[in-house]
Design a protein around this motif. Structure first.
Motif, PDB file in Angstrom:
ATOM      1  N   ASN A  29      34.057  77.004  -3.087  1.00 51.57           N
ATOM      2  CA  ASN A  29      33.730  75.379  -3.483  1.00 51.57           C
ATOM      3  C   ASN A  29      34.138  74.428  -4.587  1.00 51.57           C
ATOM      4  OD1 ASN A  29      30.898  76.831  -3.481  1.00 51.57           O
ATOM      5  ND2 ASN A  29      30.712  77.907  -5.346  1.00 51.57           N
ATOM      6  N   LEU A  30      35.712  74.987  -4.859  1.00 51.84           N
ATOM      7  CA  LEU A  30      36.217  74.210  -5.805  1.00 51.84           C
ATOM      8  C   LEU A  30      36.743  72.977  -4.337  1.00 51.84           C
ATOM      9  CD1 LEU A  30      38.449  73.501  -8.130  1.00 51.84           C
ATOM     10  CD2 LEU A  30      39.191  75.530  -7.704  1.00 51.84           C
ATOM     11  N   ARG A  31      37.232  73.542  -3.654  1.00 51.18           N
ATOM     12  CA  ARG A  31      37.757  72.756  -2.331  1.00 51.18           C
ATOM     13  C   ARG A  31      36.558  71.578  -2.260  1.00 51.18           C
ATOM     14  NH1 ARG A  31      42.550  74.066   0.850  1.00 51.18           N
ATOM     15  NH2 ARG A  31      42.651  77.117   0.500  1.00 51.18           N
ATOM     16  N   ASN A 144      43.707  62.643 -10.054  1.00 54.11           N
ATOM     17  CA  ASN A 144      43.904  61.568  -8.881  1.00 54.11           C
ATOM     18  C   ASN A 144      43.008  61.573  -7.454  1.00 54.11           C
ATOM     19  OD1 ASN A 144      46.013  62.193  -7.648  1.00 54.11           O
ATOM     20  ND2 ASN A 144      47.680  61.719  -9.023  1.00 54.11           N
ATOM     21  N   LEU A 145      43.868  61.090  -6.570  1.00 54.19           N
ATOM     22  CA  LEU A 145      43.663  61.259  -5.087  1.00 54.19           C
ATOM     23  C   LEU A 145      44.020  62.265  -4.470  1.00 54.19           C
ATOM     24  CD1 LEU A 145      42.166  60.371  -2.696  1.00 54.19           C
ATOM     25  CD2 LEU A 145      43.763  58.827  -2.010  1.00 54.19           C
ATOM     26  N   LEU A 146      46.168  62.547  -4.680  1.00 53.06           N
ATOM     27  CA  LEU A 146      46.438  62.953  -4.565  1.00 53.06           C
ATOM     28  C   LEU A 146      46.144  64.545  -5.001  1.00 53.06           C
ATOM     29  CD1 LEU A 146      49.845  61.246  -4.665  1.00 53.06           C
ATOM     30  CD2 LEU A 146      48.323  61.733  -2.843  1.00 53.06           C
ATOM     31  N   THR A 147      45.829  64.696  -5.847  1.00 51.02           N
ATOM     32  CA  THR A 147      45.604  66.294  -7.313  1.00 51.02           C
ATOM     33  C   THR A 147      44.204  66.618  -6.184  1.00 51.02           C
ATOM     34  OG1 THR A 147      44.004  64.900  -9.004  1.00 51.02           O
ATOM     35  CG2 THR A 147      46.691  65.997  -8.850  1.00 51.02           C
ATOM     36  N   ALA A 148      43.910  65.755  -6.052  1.00 49.62           N
ATOM     37  CA  ALA A 148      42.172  66.406  -5.767  1.00 49.62           C
ATOM     38  C   ALA A 148      42.226  67.132  -3.850  1.00 49.62           C
ATOM     39  CB  ALA A 148      40.649  64.501  -5.167  1.00 49.62           C
ATOM     40  N   LEU A 149      43.365  65.908  -3.819  1.00 53.00           N
ATOM     41  CA  LEU A 149      43.656  66.659  -1.795  1.00 53.00           C
ATOM     42  C   LEU A 149      44.274  67.845  -2.059  1.00 53.00           C
ATOM     43  CD1 LEU A 149      43.781  62.943  -0.140  1.00 53.00           C
ATOM     44  CD2 LEU A 149      41.829  64.187   0.243  1.00 53.00           C
ATOM     45  N   ASN A 150      45.026  68.030  -2.910  1.00 54.21           N
ATOM     46  CA  ASN A 150      46.038  68.916  -2.552  1.00 54.21           C
ATOM     47  C   ASN A 150      45.109  70.457  -2.901  1.00 54.21           C
ATOM     48  OD1 ASN A 150      47.694  71.249  -4.167  1.00 54.21           O
ATOM     49  ND2 ASN A 150      48.763  70.015  -2.644  1.00 54.21           N
ATOM     50  N   THR A 151      44.283  70.498  -4.192  1.00 46.39           N
ATOM     51  CA  THR A 151      43.278  71.148  -4.660  1.00 46.39           C
ATOM     52  C   THR A 151      42.070  71.475  -2.912  1.00 46.39           C
ATOM     53  OG1 THR A 151      42.870  70.687  -6.847  1.00 46.39           O
ATOM     54  CG2 THR A 151      41.539  72.456  -5.559  1.00 46.39           C
ATOM     55  N   ALA A 152      41.949  70.718  -2.115  1.00 50.41           N
ATOM     56  CA  ALA A 152      41.049  70.659  -1.201  1.00 50.41           C
ATOM     57  C   ALA A 152      41.685  71.396  -0.098  1.00 50.41           C
ATOM     58  CB  ALA A 152      40.083  69.381  -0.669  1.00 50.41           C
ATOM     59  N   SER A 184      49.087  70.496   8.859  1.00 52.14           N
ATOM     60  CA  SER A 184      48.758  70.247   7.627  1.00 52.14           C
ATOM     61  C   SER A 184      50.453  71.160   6.792  1.00 52.14           C
ATOM     62  CB  SER A 184      47.907  70.203   6.991  1.00 52.14           C
ATOM     63  OG  SER A 184      47.343  72.259   7.142  1.00 52.14           O
ATOM     64  N   PHE A 185      50.626  69.703   5.647  1.00 49.36           N
ATOM     65  CA  PHE A 185      51.619  70.962   4.810  1.00 49.36           C
ATOM     66  C   PHE A 185      51.629  70.894   3.231  1.00 49.36           C
ATOM     67  CE2 PHE A 185      56.667  70.669   4.008  1.00 49.36           C
ATOM     68  CZ  PHE A 185      56.134  71.841   3.922  1.00 49.36           C
ATOM     69  N   SER A 186      50.823  71.710   3.294  1.00 51.09           N
ATOM     70  CA  SER A 186      50.148  71.150   1.817  1.00 51.09           C
ATOM     71  C   SER A 186      50.417  72.319   0.908  1.00 51.09           C
ATOM     72  CB  SER A 186      48.628  70.125   1.332  1.00 51.09           C
ATOM     73  OG  SER A 186      49.154  68.850   1.901  1.00 51.09           O
ATOM     74  N   PRO A 187      52.057  72.787   0.775  1.00 50.32           N
ATOM     75  CA  PRO A 187      51.436  74.202  -0.034  1.00 50.32           C
ATOM     76  C   PRO A 187      51.118  74.218  -1.567  1.00 50.32           C
ATOM     77  CG  PRO A 187      53.749  73.317  -0.095  1.00 50.32           C
ATOM     78  CD  PRO A 187      52.554  72.370   0.658  1.00 50.32           C
ATOM     79  N   HIS A 188      50.625  75.021  -2.312  1.00 43.67           N
ATOM     80  CA  HIS A 188      50.415  75.074  -4.006  1.00 43.67           C
ATOM     81  C   HIS A 188      51.391  76.344  -4.853  1.00 43.67           C
ATOM     82  CE1 HIS A 188      47.598  73.459  -7.099  1.00 43.67           C
ATOM     83  NE2 HIS A 188      47.342  74.635  -7.598  1.00 43.67           N
ATOM     84  N   ILE A 189      51.475  76.371  -5.432  1.00 43.12           N
ATOM     85  CA  ILE A 189      52.593  77.062  -5.621  1.00 43.12           C
ATOM     86  C   ILE A 189      52.544  77.612  -7.473  1.00 43.12           C
ATOM     87  CG2 ILE A 189      55.349  77.917  -6.911  1.00 43.12           C
ATOM     88  CD1 ILE A 189      55.695  75.560  -4.082  1.00 43.12           C
ATOM     89  N   LEU A 190      52.275  78.540  -7.271  1.00 45.23           N
ATOM     90  CA  LEU A 190      51.524  79.007  -8.414  1.00 45.23           C
ATOM     91  C   LEU A 190      52.074  79.974  -9.641  1.00 45.23           C
ATOM     92  CD1 LEU A 190      49.113  78.866 -11.431  1.00 45.23           C
ATOM     93  CD2 LEU A 190      47.687  80.092  -9.861  1.00 45.23           C
ATOM     94  N   ILE A 191      52.718  79.833 -10.423  1.00 44.35           N
ATOM     95  CA  ILE A 191      53.662  81.077 -10.958  1.00 44.35           C
ATOM     96  C   ILE A 191      52.846  81.827 -12.910  1.00 44.35           C
ATOM     97  CG2 ILE A 191      55.757  81.478 -12.072  1.00 44.35           C
ATOM     98  CD1 ILE A 191      57.172  79.794 -10.118  1.00 44.35           C
TER      99      ILE A 191
END
Length: 437
Positions: A29-31, A144-152, A184-191
């Motif tokens: 749903n978040l995506r 912004n558009l970039l943070t939305a696209l990374n989340t998706a 696609s190359f859109s990693p998300h790092i969570l620490i």
């Protein structure tokens, strides 16, 4: 409204992709929500840089990669980034190639300590509630558009969780390699470092081959709980055919510390934003950033500290070297909020230009909403001092070697304070390669 009306993926494809990964319903749903937001959000407005004029249309499609049976299957240039002389392969390592994590190793010691070090995709399946507590809590999809696209669109990525009072003595490492223009190359790092925990994380971004204006749209989120310390080091060395867009952000609680070491060694256009939100009393951040620009590169590099807690402290040092027709906008922002009494923020930005057509702009910005604070900045932009070159040459040193010594003297305040010898030598190697030394 943003000028980018065509999104790189549709709703149905995102749902199918999320389901194929067995992601929890809340992530699916978040995506979808993020993708819908992306259709109405604009690109970020940067200081003196119009990224809406960059080619940001090529995000690629998600493509599953086969797992590596051995690190020997990596290209030699990638393997060189992972080697520790005399120590063999890293004990705690994650490798992402294009859209997928293809290699993962974690020591028994980490498991015994209760540390979780895995791909973010695996963590979603095995620790969904833990991920849910922190994902998108530091960098919001609505920004912004970039943070939305990374989340998706994010795929692969890293999840690193360190329990209360645990000190991880050996650095945890990751390698992100892009080698397919269609993937696609859109990693998300969570620490996440819980109370009084300590950890060092190091990653490298590398590329191979012609990638046809591929966009790397990455996000790093770090949560540093009371009394904890997170050391984060990242070197990006992507080809000119890749546009690198990265948000890095940490929330730092009472008496906690985040230390950043960032090397922007890319050959293509770069948007880099590294931010510490000093939420807690006595919180601290230290950011050291090196940039080297060549060719016709355009770089917009921002380092930011937002002071909210009392007696919070921040230090920021950025050094940029520009040659050929490269352009750099270097922003340092210290924001001290009302109520952050006793805060102290210091920043320095310096740009060295090696050719008449290179351009650099250092922008120190202090935004102070409280009286009882300390804040300072220093900034400079200039050419190589010919008197320094002449002096060195008068001692029998060649002109080329003299220029090399001046450049490394300029970068020394950052490089010499990097606590990891391997990272120091790695950055020096990249600088030499980019500057043709």
């Amino acid at each position: 409204m943003t000028t980018q009306a065509i999104l790189p993926i549709d709703r149905q494809t995102i749902v199918e992709l999320s389901n194929s990964r067995q992601e929890p319903e809340w992530m699916t749903n978040l995506r979808v929500e993020a993708l819908e937001l992306a259709g109405s959000l604009e690109l970020p407005k940067l200081e003196k840089t119009r990224i809406d004029r960059w080619n940001l249309s090529s995000y690629g499609q998600h493509k599953v990669e086969a797992a590596l049976s051995s690190l020997e299957e990596l290209p030699e240039s990638a393997k060189a980034l992972l080697r520790n002389e005399g120590q063999g392969e890293p004990a705690n390592l994650l490798v992402q190639r294009n859209s997928s994590v293809v290699y993962h190793s974690a020591s028994d010691e980490l498991s015994k300590q209760g540390v979780i070090f895995s791909s973010l995709e695996d963590a979603l399946v095995k620790h969904p509630n833990l991920v849910k507590s922190y994902f998108a809590s530091v960098v919001a999809k609505e920004e912004n558009l970039l943070t939305a696209l990374n989340t998706a669109l994010w795929s692969g990525g890293v999840f690193l969780y360190v329990p209360k009072d645990v000190r991880v003595e050996v650095p945890v490492q990751a390698l992100f390699l892009t080698a397919n223009a269609e993937a696609s190359f859109s990693p998300h790092i969570l620490i996440v470092a819980e109370q009084n925990a300590s950890v060092t994380y190091v990653d490298n971004f590398a590329s191979q081959g012609e990638l046809e204006n591929l966009v790397q749209n990455g996000v790093v989120e770090i949560v540093v709980k009371a009394g904890a310390t997170v050391n984060f080091a990242s070197v990006h060395n992507l080809d000119a055919s890749v546009t690198d867009l990265t948000y890095r952000r940490a929330i730092v609680e009472n008496d906690a510390t985040v230390n950043w070491v960032i090397g922007e060694m890319n050959y293509g256009n770069v948007m880099s934003d590294t931010t510490s939100i000093l939420q807690g009393n006595g919180s601290h951040s230290d950011a050291k950033v090196i940039c080297v620009g060549t060719g016709e590169q355009k770089m917009n590099v921002t380092t930011r500290a937002v002071h909210v807690g009392k007696a919070s402290t921040s230090e920021m040092i950025t050094r940029a070297v520009m040659r050929d027709e490269a352009t750099a906008i270097i922003n340092g922002i210290t924001k001290i909020e009302k109520g952050a009494t006793g805060a102290n923020g210091e920043q320095t930005e310096k740009v060295l230009m090696l050719s008449p057509k290179a351009r650099g702009d250092a922008n120190p910005i202090l935004l102070i909403d409280e009286d009882d604070v300390k804040a300072g900045h220093a900034a400079s932009v200039g050419q190589v001092n010919p008197e320094q070159i002449y002096y060195l040459m008068s001692r029998g040193i060649s002109k080329e070697e003299a220029q090399r010594l001046v450049i490394y003297g300029f970068l020394a305040p950052v490089v010499s304070e990097i606590p990891m010898e391997k990272l120091q030598s790695q950055l020096q190697s990249f600088v030499e390669r980019k500057l043709g030394q």
